[in-house]
Motif scaffolding. Sequence first.
Motif, PDB file in Angstrom:
ATOM      1  N   ARG A   1     -11.270  11.902   7.904  1.00  0.00           N
ATOM      2  CA  ARG A   1     -12.118  10.703   7.805  1.00  0.00           C
ATOM      3  C   ARG A   1     -11.582   9.760   6.736  1.00  0.00           C
ATOM      4  O   ARG A   1     -11.595   8.535   6.894  1.00  0.00           O
ATOM      5  CB  ARG A   1     -13.568  11.087   7.495  1.00  0.00           C
ATOM      6  N   PHE A   2     -11.098  10.332   5.650  1.00  0.00           N
ATOM      7  CA  PHE A   2     -10.531   9.518   4.582  1.00  0.00           C
ATOM      8  C   PHE A   2      -9.295   8.757   5.075  1.00  0.00           C
ATOM      9  O   PHE A   2      -9.129   7.564   4.792  1.00  0.00           O
ATOM     10  CB  PHE A   2     -10.170  10.412   3.400  1.00  0.00           C
ATOM     11  N   VAL A   3      -8.436   9.459   5.793  1.00  0.00           N
ATOM     12  CA  VAL A   3      -7.233   8.806   6.337  1.00  0.00           C
ATOM     13  C   VAL A   3      -7.620   7.671   7.270  1.00  0.00           C
ATOM     14  O   VAL A   3      -7.069   6.557   7.192  1.00  0.00           O
ATOM     15  CB  VAL A   3      -6.340   9.835   7.062  1.00  0.00           C
ATOM     16  N   GLU A   4      -8.578   7.923   8.163  1.00  0.00           N
ATOM     17  CA  GLU A   4      -8.985   6.906   9.137  1.00  0.00           C
ATOM     18  C   GLU A   4      -9.664   5.710   8.468  1.00  0.00           C
ATOM     19  O   GLU A   4      -9.426   4.556   8.830  1.00  0.00           O
ATOM     20  CB  GLU A   4      -9.945   7.526  10.171  1.00  0.00           C
ATOM     21  N   ALA A   5     -10.519   5.980   7.485  1.00  0.00           N
ATOM     22  CA  ALA A   5     -11.339   4.919   6.900  1.00  0.00           C
ATOM     23  C   ALA A   5     -10.645   4.161   5.779  1.00  0.00           C
ATOM     24  O   ALA A   5     -10.937   2.970   5.565  1.00  0.00           O
ATOM     25  CB  ALA A   5     -12.646   5.512   6.374  1.00  0.00           C
ATOM     26  N   ALA A   6      -9.742   4.836   5.047  1.00  0.00           N
ATOM     27  CA  ALA A   6      -9.163   4.201   3.864  1.00  0.00           C
ATOM     28  C   ALA A   6      -7.651   4.041   3.920  1.00  0.00           C
ATOM     29  O   ALA A   6      -7.126   2.973   3.587  1.00  0.00           O
ATOM     30  CB  ALA A   6      -9.538   5.013   2.618  1.00  0.00           C
ATOM     31  N   VAL A   7      -6.939   5.085   4.338  1.00  0.00           N
ATOM     32  CA  VAL A   7      -5.479   5.043   4.256  1.00  0.00           C
ATOM     33  C   VAL A   7      -4.875   4.164   5.343  1.00  0.00           C
ATOM     34  O   VAL A   7      -4.069   3.264   5.055  1.00  0.00           O
ATOM     35  CB  VAL A   7      -4.892   6.463   4.322  1.00  0.00           C
TER      36      VAL A   7
ATOM     37  N   ALA B   1      -0.729   9.158  -4.075  1.00  0.00           N
ATOM     38  CA  ALA B   1      -1.884   9.222  -4.974  1.00  0.00           C
ATOM     39  C   ALA B   1      -3.188   9.293  -4.197  1.00  0.00           C
ATOM     40  O   ALA B   1      -4.130   9.996  -4.593  1.00  0.00           O
ATOM     41  CB  ALA B   1      -1.891   8.007  -5.898  1.00  0.00           C
ATOM     42  N   GLN B   2      -3.253   8.581  -3.075  1.00  0.00           N
ATOM     43  CA  GLN B   2      -4.477   8.616  -2.272  1.00  0.00           C
ATOM     44  C   GLN B   2      -4.744  10.017  -1.740  1.00  0.00           C
ATOM     45  O   GLN B   2      -5.838  10.565  -1.899  1.00  0.00           O
ATOM     46  CB  GLN B   2      -4.362   7.625  -1.106  1.00  0.00           C
ATOM     47  N   LEU B   3      -3.752  10.602  -1.076  1.00  0.00           N
ATOM     48  CA  LEU B   3      -3.974  11.889  -0.425  1.00  0.00           C
ATOM     49  C   LEU B   3      -4.045  13.042  -1.430  1.00  0.00           C
ATOM     50  O   LEU B   3      -4.855  13.959  -1.282  1.00  0.00           O
ATOM     51  CB  LEU B   3      -2.879  12.148   0.607  1.00  0.00           C
ATOM     52  N   MET B   4      -3.191  13.013  -2.449  1.00  0.00           N
ATOM     53  CA  MET B   4      -3.245  14.081  -3.443  1.00  0.00           C
ATOM     54  C   MET B   4      -4.486  13.945  -4.323  1.00  0.00           C
ATOM     55  O   MET B   4      -5.112  14.936  -4.696  1.00  0.00           O
ATOM     56  CB  MET B   4      -1.987  14.045  -4.321  1.00  0.00           C
TER      57      MET B   4
ATOM     58  N   ALA C   1       0.807  -1.219   0.000  1.00  0.00           N
ATOM     59  CA  ALA C   1       0.000   0.000   0.000  1.00  0.00           C
ATOM     60  C   ALA C   1       0.842   1.271   0.000  1.00  0.00           C
ATOM     61  O   ALA C   1       0.340   2.353  -0.322  1.00  0.00           O
ATOM     62  CB  ALA C   1      -0.935   0.016   1.214  1.00  0.00           C
ATOM     63  N   VAL C   2       2.126   1.149   0.343  1.00  0.00           N
ATOM     64  CA  VAL C   2       2.990   2.327   0.438  1.00  0.00           C
ATOM     65  C   VAL C   2       3.076   3.064  -0.888  1.00  0.00           C
ATOM     66  O   VAL C   2       3.076   4.299  -0.941  1.00  0.00           O
ATOM     67  CB  VAL C   2       4.402   1.917   0.924  1.00  0.00           C
ATOM     68  N   GLU C   3       3.125   2.321  -1.968  1.00  0.00           N
ATOM     69  CA  GLU C   3       3.242   2.922  -3.294  1.00  0.00           C
ATOM     70  C   GLU C   3       2.127   3.920  -3.586  1.00  0.00           C
ATOM     71  O   GLU C   3       2.321   4.891  -4.327  1.00  0.00           O
ATOM     72  CB  GLU C   3       3.225   1.805  -4.347  1.00  0.00           C
ATOM     73  N   PHE C   4       0.959   3.695  -3.009  1.00  0.00           N
ATOM     74  CA  PHE C   4      -0.222   4.486  -3.367  1.00  0.00           C
ATOM     75  C   PHE C   4      -0.517   5.631  -2.394  1.00  0.00           C
ATOM     76  O   PHE C   4      -1.506   6.349  -2.589  1.00  0.00           O
ATOM     77  CB  PHE C   4      -1.437   3.568  -3.455  1.00  0.00           C
ATOM     78  N   LEU C   5       0.297   5.806  -1.369  1.00  0.00           N
ATOM     79  CA  LEU C   5       0.039   6.861  -0.389  1.00  0.00           C
ATOM     80  C   LEU C   5      -0.089   8.252  -1.023  1.00  0.00           C
ATOM     81  O   LEU C   5      -1.086   8.946  -0.792  1.00  0.00           O
ATOM     82  CB  LEU C   5       1.144   6.875   0.670  1.00  0.00           C
TER      83      LEU C   5
END
Length: 208
Positions: free
Chosen positions: A184-190, A160-163, A154-158
């Motif tokens: 909420r996004f960080v808690e629920a998905a990241v 891309a997720q937040l940006m 999952a590290v590769e996508f960090l």
Amino acid sequence: MTSTPTTARRSKITPEREQEFFDAVLEQLREHGYEALTMEGVAARASCGKSTLYRQWKTKPQLVAAALRANRQGTLVTVDTGTLAGDLREAARIAACTSGRDTRLMQALGHAVLSDAELQAALREALVEPELAAFAVMVERAVARGEITADHPAVEFLPAQLMGVLRIRPVLEGRDADAGYLLRFVEAAVLPSLGLTPPGTPGPTGTP
């Protein structure tokens, strides 16, 4: 051989005057978009000679990238809370500070971001690469602390997720990605994608 004269010229512009140039760039960018923005127009709005801008930034893409970087509030480089989860929450808070302004400005850049190679390079150098480097440092610290493994998928996508979520919420919902939404996004998905269960969330066995 040429670095000394360049430094001397740049030192004549005060931070306050430089900010006036950047404000003129951002105003023109919001009003007219990237394609219609010109060095001449910025110079006229900032009441300076066009040569002054060219001495400092050489090209329009470099000037635009510098203005966007100066418009940012907060930086991920200084984030270090002691845990990866804490770092990502703090990154979300920082991103939320300018999410609305940054999103609108990026939208004003339009298709130029994809079609203008020089603009892409300038934006990557000024905005993207520093944030990617900051994410890499967060991950390195987390690996050293034993929070995650270096090869966690999952590290590769960090980044891309937040940006990505910053840019897509206005499109999907017509609202900026504010601090509450990003947290909420960080808690629920990241965090779950990294195997970092948020506090108070039951683990795989159903126990906290």
